[in-house]
Design a protein around this motif. Structure first.
Motif, PDB file in Angstrom:
ATOM      1  N   THR A  52     -15.282  21.237 -11.373  1.00 36.36           N
ATOM      2  CA  THR A  52     -13.155  21.705 -11.536  1.00 36.36           C
ATOM      3  C   THR A  52     -13.351  22.843 -11.476  1.00 36.36           C
ATOM      4  O   THR A  52     -14.725  23.485 -12.602  1.00 36.36           O
TER       5      THR A  52
ATOM      6  N   SER B 156      -7.934  27.646  -5.685  1.00 36.14           N
ATOM      7  CA  SER B 156      -7.574  26.541  -5.300  1.00 36.14           C
ATOM      8  C   SER B 156      -6.941  25.968  -4.196  1.00 36.14           C
ATOM      9  O   SER B 156      -7.055  24.605  -3.559  1.00 36.14           O
TER      10      SER B 156
ATOM     11  N   PRO C 270      -5.944  18.808 -11.012  1.00 38.61           N
ATOM     12  CA  PRO C 270      -6.161  19.875 -10.271  1.00 38.61           C
ATOM     13  C   PRO C 270      -7.162  20.650 -10.441  1.00 38.61           C
ATOM     14  O   PRO C 270      -7.740  20.399 -11.361  1.00 38.61           O
ATOM     15  N   GLY C 271      -7.469  21.272  -9.707  1.00 32.74           N
ATOM     16  CA  GLY C 271      -9.245  21.813  -9.584  1.00 32.74           C
ATOM     17  C   GLY C 271     -10.309  20.853  -9.422  1.00 32.74           C
ATOM     18  O   GLY C 271     -11.237  21.629  -9.367  1.00 32.74           O
TER      19      GLY C 271
ATOM     20  N   ALA D 131      -4.478  23.476  -7.360  1.00 29.21           N
ATOM     21  CA  ALA D 131      -3.777  23.216  -8.999  1.00 29.21           C
ATOM     22  C   ALA D 131      -1.799  23.830  -8.896  1.00 29.21           C
ATOM     23  O   ALA D 131      -1.907  22.977  -9.622  1.00 29.21           O
TER      24      ALA D 131
ATOM     25  N   LYS E 213     -10.750  26.332 -11.119  1.00 34.39           N
ATOM     26  CA  LYS E 213      -8.980  27.068 -11.193  1.00 34.39           C
ATOM     27  C   LYS E 213      -9.465  28.036  -9.470  1.00 34.39           C
ATOM     28  O   LYS E 213      -9.027  27.711  -9.244  1.00 34.39           O
TER      29      LYS E 213
END
Length: 421
Positions: free
Chosen positions: A105, A120, A60-61, A79, A107
């Motif tokens: 990476t 994201s 995620p991200g 995310a 958020k």
């Protein structure tokens, strides 16, 4: 008069099939600014274009950014949803680029100009001094612009054409060859971190032709074959195979060659300690897919074109290569190496060595090829000859040194350049 000869438009002005077993391409297709502008709109604006592989953003991200068809985009793993999101890289406030580094990476993505901030999933989550807009600022309508995105077995494509067919239909016969790549790695495919990036001074379509051309190998890459002999590779079997039109401009050069393949054809260069593991990989392929398909995946090499600008070289390594034209005589190239997750270290090392030694920008093949392509571009400026001839093999079943695969590309190109707006 043939149906092709009766057609009109920019494409048909530049690609002539017939009379007889003749196929010609006008050299101004590689030099004209007018043709180049038409290609950006009618080819790159109306096809599915490869962006990247899902394995590049596993968490995620995670994100990567790159130009596709001349447009800045970025791909990020949501995310909240875990989805692969692809956004136009432009702030919905005043247009500045939002994602300003090539990978990482994060958020959130904050525009450096006025600090509008997006998550994201593309949602607008921060606006400095938002009270200045009163009650009329609708955040839900000001999220990042999404690019139309579809994925096939981890390969992520985007399109700027709202009316185009779905991706599996577009891929046509190329799907089978993507399946060979993924199935040979038991579905556990990853892009190895690190890329090759380089440019050269010639037309992008010359690189399309070169990437699936078996005719030039013996003459242009003579040094590489001598290198293989010096390392003990047996070249007695030669290079034999076929070329195929896969539909929609896609094509493949499929052949057997003297070098080994990490999945799953052993050769002395891989070392004795890997022989047993490669034999086990071959046995596993046979158990899962049958002897015939396992033989194809293990022993045959493929140079695959997915129209218009994705090349997958499934040879002594699996190289994924795209190229973006920036002018009629300038191309920027990016290449990645594809490999099985959890591969034996010695096989990974051999794969990466092959990736760099043969197809890297400083390897045996790529400098030879770029010299040839730039030489062609320089030759076009000489004048005196109006057409390139791409007729080889028209009177027989296509062989590895023939040009049917190039004709498949040019036929599709002609149709797109002839299309009315």
């Amino acid at each position: 008069m043939t149906e092709t000869a009766q057609a009109t438009g920019v494409g048909s002005e530049h690609v002539i099939e017939g009379p007889g077993l003749r196929f010609r391409v006008k050299r101004t297709a590689m030099t004209s600014e007018e043709v180049f502008r038409a290609e950006l709109a009618k080819v790159f604006g109306r096809t599915w274009l490869y962006l990247g592989h899902e394995s590049e953003i596993p968490n995620p991200g995670d994100f990567v950014r790159r130009p596709v068809g001349g447009r800045p985009l970025f791909m990020v793993r949501g995310a909240k949803t875990g989805a692969v999101n692809v956004f136009h890289n432009t702030c919905t406030h005043r247009g500045a680029v939002v994602c300003r580094v090539d990978k990482g990476t994060s958020k959130v993505f904050q525009c450096f100009y006025h600090a509008w901030t997006f998550d994201s999933e593309g949602r607008l989550v921060g606006v400095p001094g938002e009270d200045a807009y009163g009650d009329d600022l609708d955040r839900s309508a000001l999220g990042l612009g999404r690019a139309r995105t579809e994925s096939y077995r981890g390969f992520v494509f985007v399109t700027f054409d709202p009316d185009i067919e779905d991706l599996p239909t577009y891929l046509a016969g190329a799907r089978q060859y993507l399946d060979y790549v993924v199935d040979s790695m038991d579905g556990n495919v990853e892009v190895v971190p690190g890329t090759n990036e380089y440019g050269f001074d010639a037309n992008w379509k010359l690189l399309v032709e070169n990437s699936i051309d078996g005719y030039h190998a013996a003459s242009t890459h003579d040094t590489y074959f001598k290198y293989l002999v010096a390392l003990g590779t047996d070249l007695s079997i030669g290079v034999t195979g076929v070329t195929k039109d896969l539909g929609n401009g896609h094509a493949v050069l499929e052949y057997q060659a003297p070098w080994g393949r990490p999945v799953a054809l052993w050769e002395p260069l891989f070392g004795e300690d890997s022989k047993e593991e490669i034999a086990a990989l071959r046995a596993e392929l046979t158990d899962k897919h049958g002897e015939e398909k396992a033989l194809v995946m293990a022993e045959r090499n493929r140079n695959l074109l997915i129209y218009p600008n994705l090349i997958i070289n499934d040879i002594m390594a699996v190289t994924v290569r795209t190229f973006v034209p920036t002018a009629p005589d300038r191309v920027e190239v990016t290449a990645w190496e594809l490999a099985p997750q959890g591969e034996l270290p010695q096989l990974r090392q051999r794969r990466l060595d092959s990736f760099l030694t043969f197809l890297g920008p400083g390897g045996f093949a790529t400098p030879d090829d770029l010299e040839a392509l730039e030489s062609c571009q320089q030759g076009f400026a000489s004048g005196g000859v109006e057409w390139n001839d791409i007729s080889r093999g028209m009177g027989r079943d296509p062989q590895a040194t023939d040009e049917e695969q190039m004709r498949a590309f040019w036929r599709r190109w002609r149709v797109q350049l002839d299309a009315t707006d």
